[in-house]
Design a protein around this motif. Structure first.
Motif, PDB file in Angstrom:
ATOM      1  N   UNK A 134       0.511  -1.081  -0.092  1.00  9.44           N
ATOM      2  CA  UNK A 134       0.036  -0.259  -0.068  1.00  9.44           C
ATOM      3  C   UNK A 134       0.768   1.033   0.022  1.00  9.44           C
ATOM      4  N   UNK A 135       2.212   1.032   0.623  1.00 16.76           N
ATOM      5  CA  UNK A 135       2.870   2.766   0.812  1.00 16.76           C
ATOM      6  C   UNK A 135       4.226   1.870   0.280  1.00 16.76           C
ATOM      7  N   UNK A 136       4.355   2.365  -1.015  1.00 15.58           N
ATOM      8  CA  UNK A 136       5.399   1.681  -0.648  1.00 15.58           C
ATOM      9  C   UNK A 136       6.914   2.060  -0.189  1.00 15.58           C
ATOM     10  N   UNK A 137       7.841   1.757  -0.392  1.00 14.40           N
ATOM     11  CA  UNK A 137       8.574   2.509   0.433  1.00 14.40           C
ATOM     12  C   UNK A 137       9.547   3.303  -0.658  1.00 14.40           C
ATOM     13  N   UNK A 138      10.306   2.336  -1.779  1.00 13.75           N
ATOM     14  CA  UNK A 138      10.388   3.781  -2.886  1.00 13.75           C
ATOM     15  C   UNK A 138      10.117   4.558  -3.120  1.00 13.75           C
ATOM     16  N   UNK A 139       9.090   5.029  -2.551  1.00 14.18           N
ATOM     17  CA  UNK A 139       8.259   6.233  -3.827  1.00 14.18           C
ATOM     18  C   UNK A 139       7.819   7.112  -2.486  1.00 14.18           C
ATOM     19  N   UNK A 140       7.276   6.565  -1.301  1.00 11.94           N
ATOM     20  CA  UNK A 140       6.309   7.722  -0.076  1.00 11.94           C
ATOM     21  C   UNK A 140       7.501   8.691   0.320  1.00 11.94           C
ATOM     22  N   UNK A 141       9.008   8.677   0.743  1.00  8.79           N
ATOM     23  CA  UNK A 141       9.596   9.933   0.696  1.00  8.79           C
ATOM     24  C   UNK A 141      10.034  10.652  -0.178  1.00  8.79           C
ATOM     25  N   UNK A 142       9.781  10.386  -1.629  1.00 14.10           N
ATOM     26  CA  UNK A 142      10.064  11.644  -2.777  1.00 14.10           C
ATOM     27  C   UNK A 142       8.636  11.485  -3.436  1.00 14.10           C
ATOM     28  N   UNK A 143       8.076  11.355  -3.268  1.00 15.00           N
ATOM     29  CA  UNK A 143       6.948  11.294  -3.985  1.00 15.00           C
ATOM     30  C   UNK A 143       5.829  12.580  -3.163  1.00 15.00           C
ATOM     31  N   UNK A 144       5.869  11.396  -1.980  1.00 14.11           N
ATOM     32  CA  UNK A 144       4.264  11.838  -0.714  1.00 14.11           C
ATOM     33  C   UNK A 144       4.307  12.725   0.134  1.00 14.11           C
ATOM     34  N   UNK A 145       6.167  12.350   0.776  1.00 12.23           N
ATOM     35  CA  UNK A 145       6.376  12.717   1.850  1.00 12.23           C
ATOM     36  C   UNK A 145       6.776  14.339   1.616  1.00 12.23           C
ATOM     37  N   UNK A 146       7.903  14.717   0.645  1.00 14.60           N
ATOM     38  CA  UNK A 146       8.890  15.451   0.673  1.00 14.60           C
ATOM     39  C   UNK A 146       7.898  17.009   0.491  1.00 14.60           C
ATOM     40  N   UNK A 147       7.357  17.535  -0.725  1.00 11.14           N
ATOM     41  CA  UNK A 147       5.987  18.005  -0.973  1.00 11.14           C
ATOM     42  C   UNK A 147       5.500  19.189   0.415  1.00 11.14           C
ATOM     43  N   UNK A 148       5.156  18.117   1.385  1.00 16.31           N
ATOM     44  CA  UNK A 148       4.649  18.494   2.451  1.00 16.31           C
ATOM     45  C   UNK A 148       5.432  20.079   3.824  1.00 16.31           C
ATOM     46  N   UNK A 149       6.482  19.487   3.407  1.00 19.55           N
ATOM     47  CA  UNK A 149       7.297  19.955   3.756  1.00 19.55           C
ATOM     48  C   UNK A 149       7.707  21.572   3.569  1.00 19.55           C
ATOM     49  N   UNK A 150       8.296  22.504   4.426  1.00 24.44           N
ATOM     50  CA  UNK A 150       8.352  23.959   4.135  1.00 24.44           C
ATOM     51  C   UNK A 150       9.474  24.893   4.125  1.00 24.44           C
TER      52      UNK A 150
END
Length: 431
Positions: free
Chosen positions: A280-296
């Motif tokens: 469901x939550x691919x490790x290779x994708x989550x950090x860069x494509x899902x989490x990153x833009x949520x930073x400030x």
């Protein structure tokens, strides 16, 4: 179009969950229940987790923002990131330039100002669900403008300031005032809770045009947090009732309420770990494509953190797990109804109230300790589960997490050690 602000921001029909209905219709009278109802009615548009409504419920002058994001949506992600800073600078500048052109072409700032002033001065003219949906839209626009490309790159991380278009600054000041938050960036409520539609899909996306695995990971990242709130809402209700019963000296009823809360929490934690899996939550994708833009990162302000989850803040507040966050820091990202609920739980301090009753509170104390034990076990499990997600190598960016900005660590392994120390400290405080 000019007079569109005269018409109310419409309220769509909201199908309340049974847990929301139970809270709103509970005949038990106590400030704890009042505070919880306020979380639903004022903070959630009538339910919890909050249910937003989208462009068709906004004044016509505000709908242009949705149109702008729809145009920019597929331009934000890239299939493969580059480590070429010159190339990345061009991507960022091109994206921002395109958005500024669209905002200039489609957003009438006089009409926007008038619509928002009217909504602010005549609260009945505007539904809370519409406010939530508009907050979501502007949050996505600001975060995509802030980064210029996703996965995010060091070229954007190195920026000390970003000059946002007035079309994104003016409505943001109204949104900050309405929700009583101070952060210049989005939060879990404005980027995640409000992004899950009632028909079980995301309203806005940062993976348009990418693979099904990218889109599925983005979906489950939001779905997990929203579904956790859905599952623990009965626990919030049991907590409020337990406080009322303790206040009334009914220790048996309080113990029963907390036992029910504990069973609810067990089920929610089981759901959490069964969802946080590779399928469901691919490790290779989550950090860069899902989490990153949520930073400030701008101005020393962080982005979304798992610590903004109301589930875990409620548990810490109810169980008196210290230290409590500084009010100024909490007001960055948590709307006032959420803060009011948490502060009520902290001020009541049920563990101290029960302890003061001596042997009469023994059964209640046992249930409270059971909740603490569950939270400790979750935190230990989460420490293990998060490591492969946070340790993925991303050479295009500096080591960071969305919630604590750039980490003072030269590589992912040292960043993981930094995060483990932070999580380990909170685990040690969970007593």
């Amino acid at each position: 179009m000019v007079l569109s602000w005269l018409f109310p921001w419409s309220q769509p029909s909201v199908l309340l969950s049974s847990a929301s209905t139970d809270i709103l219709e509970d005949s038990l009278q106590h400030p704890a229940l009042t505070c919880l109802r306020n979380l639903l009615l004022v903070g959630g548009g009538g339910t919890w987790p909050p249910r937003a409504s989208y462009r068709d419920t906004w004044p016509e002058s505000l709908r242009a923002y949705d149109s702008v994001y729809r145009t920019m949506e597929p331009l934000f992600p890239t299939q493969e990131s580059s480590t070429d800073t010159t190339h990345n600078r061009k991507l960022i500048d091109s994206f921002r330039s395109r958005m500024r052109v669209l905002l200039d072409q489609h957003v009438n700032m006089a009409d926007v100002q008038t619509a928002l002033e009217h909504a602010e001065s005549v609260p009945d003219s505007c539904s809370e669900s519409a406010w939530l949906g508009f907050w979501l839209c502007i949050s996505f626009l600001r975060h995509s403008y802030r980064w210029g490309v996703t996965p995010i790159v060091s070229e954007a991380q190195n920026e000390q300031t970003v000059d946002f278009p007035s079309q994104l600054e003016v409505p943001w000041s109204f949104l900050q005032q309405h929700f009583q938050v101070t952060s210049p960036g989005g939060c879990m409520t404005s980027l995640m809770y409000t992004n899950m539609r009632s028909d079980d899909r995301l309203e806005y996306s940062v993976t348009v045009g990418l693979s099904e695995e990218h889109q599925s990971t983005e979906y489950w990242n939001t779905k997990l947090l929203v579904s956790m709130e859905e599952r623990v809402l009965p626990m919030y209700h049991h907590f409020a009732r337990a406080i009322a019963f303790v206040d009334a000296g009914d220790m048996i009823a309080a113990s029963n309420a907390l036992h029910a809360a504990s069973e609810t929490l067990k089920s929610a934690f089981k759901h959490f770990f069964s969802t946080m899996v590779e399928t469901k939550l691919a490790q290779s994708i989550w950090l860069a494509y899902v989490q990153g833009y949520q930073g400030w990162t701008l101005g020393g302000i962080d982005g979304i953190s798992g610590g903004q989850s109301l589930t875990f803040r409620t548990l810490d507040a109810f169980l008196g797990i210290r230290p409590f966050p500084e009010p100024e820091k909490e007001s960055l990202h948590l709307p006032k109804p959420q803060r009011d609920w948490l502060n009520f739980l902290r001020d009541f301090d049920i563990r101290a109230a029960v302890k003061a009753r001596g042997e009469d509170g023994a059964a209640v104390t046992e249930e409270l300790e059971s909740l603490v034990k569950q939270l400790r076990l979750w935190r230990m499990g989460h420490m293990r589960r998060m490591q492969p997600y946070e340790s993925v190598h991303r050479p295009e960016r500096m080591t960071m997490t969305a919630g604590i900005s750039v980490v003072d660590a030269p590589d992912e392994n040292q960043m993981i050690e930094h995060l483990k120390r932070q999580l380990g400290q909170r685990l040690a405080q969970t007593i």
